[in-house]
Design an enzyme around this catalytic site. Structure first.
Site, PDB file in Angstrom:
ATOM      1  CG  HIS A   1      -1.796   0.772   1.535  1.00 52.62           C
ATOM      2  ND1 HIS A   1      -1.561   2.233   1.425  1.00 52.62           N
ATOM      3  CD2 HIS A   1      -3.198   0.760   1.742  1.00 52.62           C
ATOM      4  CE1 HIS A   1      -2.976   2.969   1.530  1.00 52.62           C
ATOM      5  NE2 HIS A   1      -3.632   2.016   2.014  1.00 52.62           N
TER       6      HIS A   1
ATOM      7  CD  GLU B   1      -3.606   1.597  -1.729  1.00 53.53           C
ATOM      8  OE1 GLU B   1      -4.079   0.463  -1.443  1.00 53.53           O
ATOM      9  OE2 GLU B   1      -4.118   2.840  -1.457  1.00 53.53           O
TER      10      GLU B   1
HETATM   11  C1  BG6 Z   1      -6.779   2.584   0.907  1.00 52.59           C
HETATM   12  C2  BG6 Z   1      -8.534   2.197   0.783  1.00 52.59           C
HETATM   13  O1  BG6 Z   1      -6.197   1.375   0.282  1.00 52.59           O
HETATM   14  O2  BG6 Z   1      -6.639   2.652   2.236  1.00 52.59           O
HETATM   15  C3  BG6 Z   1      -9.297   3.251   1.485  1.00 52.59           C
HETATM   16  O3  BG6 Z   1      -8.813   1.976  -0.342  1.00 52.59           O
HETATM   17  C4  BG6 Z   1      -8.880   3.638   2.929  1.00 52.59           C
HETATM   18  O4  BG6 Z   1     -10.520   2.707   1.406  1.00 52.59           O
HETATM   19  C5  BG6 Z   1      -7.215   3.785   2.987  1.00 52.59           C
HETATM   20  O5  BG6 Z   1      -9.357   4.306   3.495  1.00 52.59           O
HETATM   21  C6  BG6 Z   1      -6.610   3.703   4.208  1.00 52.59           C
HETATM   22  O6  BG6 Z   1      -6.785   2.975   5.070  1.00 52.59           O
HETATM   23  P1  BG6 Z   1      -6.438   2.794   6.389  1.00 52.59           P
HETATM   24  O7  BG6 Z   1      -6.897   1.748   7.315  1.00 52.59           O
HETATM   25  O8  BG6 Z   1      -4.939   2.809   6.416  1.00 52.59           O
HETATM   26  O9  BG6 Z   1      -6.692   4.294   7.024  1.00 52.59           O
END
Ligand code: BG6
Length: 264
Positions: free
Chosen positions: A134, A236
């Site tokens: 990510h 990502e």
């Molecule tokens: C992204 C998702 O990959 O990560 C989003 O598509 C999400 O929906 C974002 O809000 C952040 O997620 P987190 O759990 O790290 O706050």
């Protein structure tokens, strides 16, 4: 010499600076440095699911990013430094996901950043999983970048729930949460303010997520400064939703990302 950082918490890469270049990854100055939370920025590893899961105690984006991984190896490799970290199933992981696995993240910090995530089924039952590297990238101003390489792909817009086909480059004018399917081509972040092009080359990854929370959502995130959303974008490398991976006992799967930076 290039420089990089990886944490055992989540097997998480937080920094990569090629020789004579600025930092490529974004890391929030408001990260909760707390073992029950994921680091905000760098490259969180999402596994074995992506997004929320309708199960008590199941953390968003899986548990891998909040577990303590083991250091397997540090060595020189092809002019760079290889750091290999791993995470294996235990009683705690089996309470949330009843399978046996070994996850290995092989990271090579050099003039490119190469990351290979290997999932191995070490149990006796087949399993299905989602995964993501990510990655958060540092940009000059998100409103002034463009992302190339996803044209003509089907995309699910998680904000309005609609699926459409992407035409041309992606630009940013509001909260953005997009899942692209069947994406194998290189992706480029074109950043005229920082005068650089970041190229993301993927291996065995069929989905790509593009995310920026924009101002309102950023204010609701305690681990992101109110203005930090303007200098980050997530691109990502994933296998999620229609692109889940199935592994029989003894099988393994590698998903990889290689990042290159060039001046423009
Ligand atoms: C992204 C998702 O990959 O990560 C989003 O598509 C999400 O929906 C974002 O809000 C952040 O997620 P987190 O759990 O790290 O706050």
């Amino acid at each position: 010499m290039s420089k990089g950082e990886v944490y055992l918490h989540g097997g998480h890469v937080t920094s990569w600076k090629p020789t004579h270049a600025e930092e490529v990854l974004f890391l929030s100055g408001h990260t909760n440095w707390n073992s029950s939370k994921a680091i905000r920025g760098g490259v969180p590893i999402c596994f074995p699911w992506f997004g929320p899961k309708d199960q008590p105690g199941a953390p968003q984006h899986g548990f891998a990013r909040i577990r303590e991984w083991q250091l397997e190896r540090i060595s020189e490799e092809g002019g760079g430094v290889l750091v290999e970290v791993s995470d294996r199933s235990d009683e705690q992981s089996r309470q949330l996901w009843p399978f046996d696995y070994v996850l290995t993240h092989r990271v090579i910090f050099g003039e490119t950043l190469k990351m290979e995530l290997v999932v191995r089924n070490t149990g006796t039952k087949p399993f299905v999983f989602e995964e993501a590297q990510h990655s958060y990238f540092q940009v000059g101003k998100v409103q002034e970048i463009a992302i190339d390489g996803l044209s003509n792909r089907y995309v699910l817009n998680k904000i309005d729930g609609k699926t459409r086909k992407q035409h041309g480059k992606i630009t940013f004018q509001a909260e953005t949460d997009l899942v692209y399917f069947d994406t194998a081509d290189n992706i480029a972040i074109i950043d005229l303010l920082l005068k650089r092009r970041i190229t993301i080359s993927k291996t065995n990854s069929k989905s790509t997520v593009i995310w920026n929370p924009w101002s309102e959502k950023a204010r609701a995130l305690s681990d992101l400064g109110d203005d930090e959303w303007q200098t980050m974008v997530c691109v990502e490398t994933c296998n999620i939703r229609n692109n889940v991976v199935r592994l029989a006992p003894g099988e393994s799967h590698m998903m990889g990302t290689e990042i290159t930076v060039a001046s423009i």
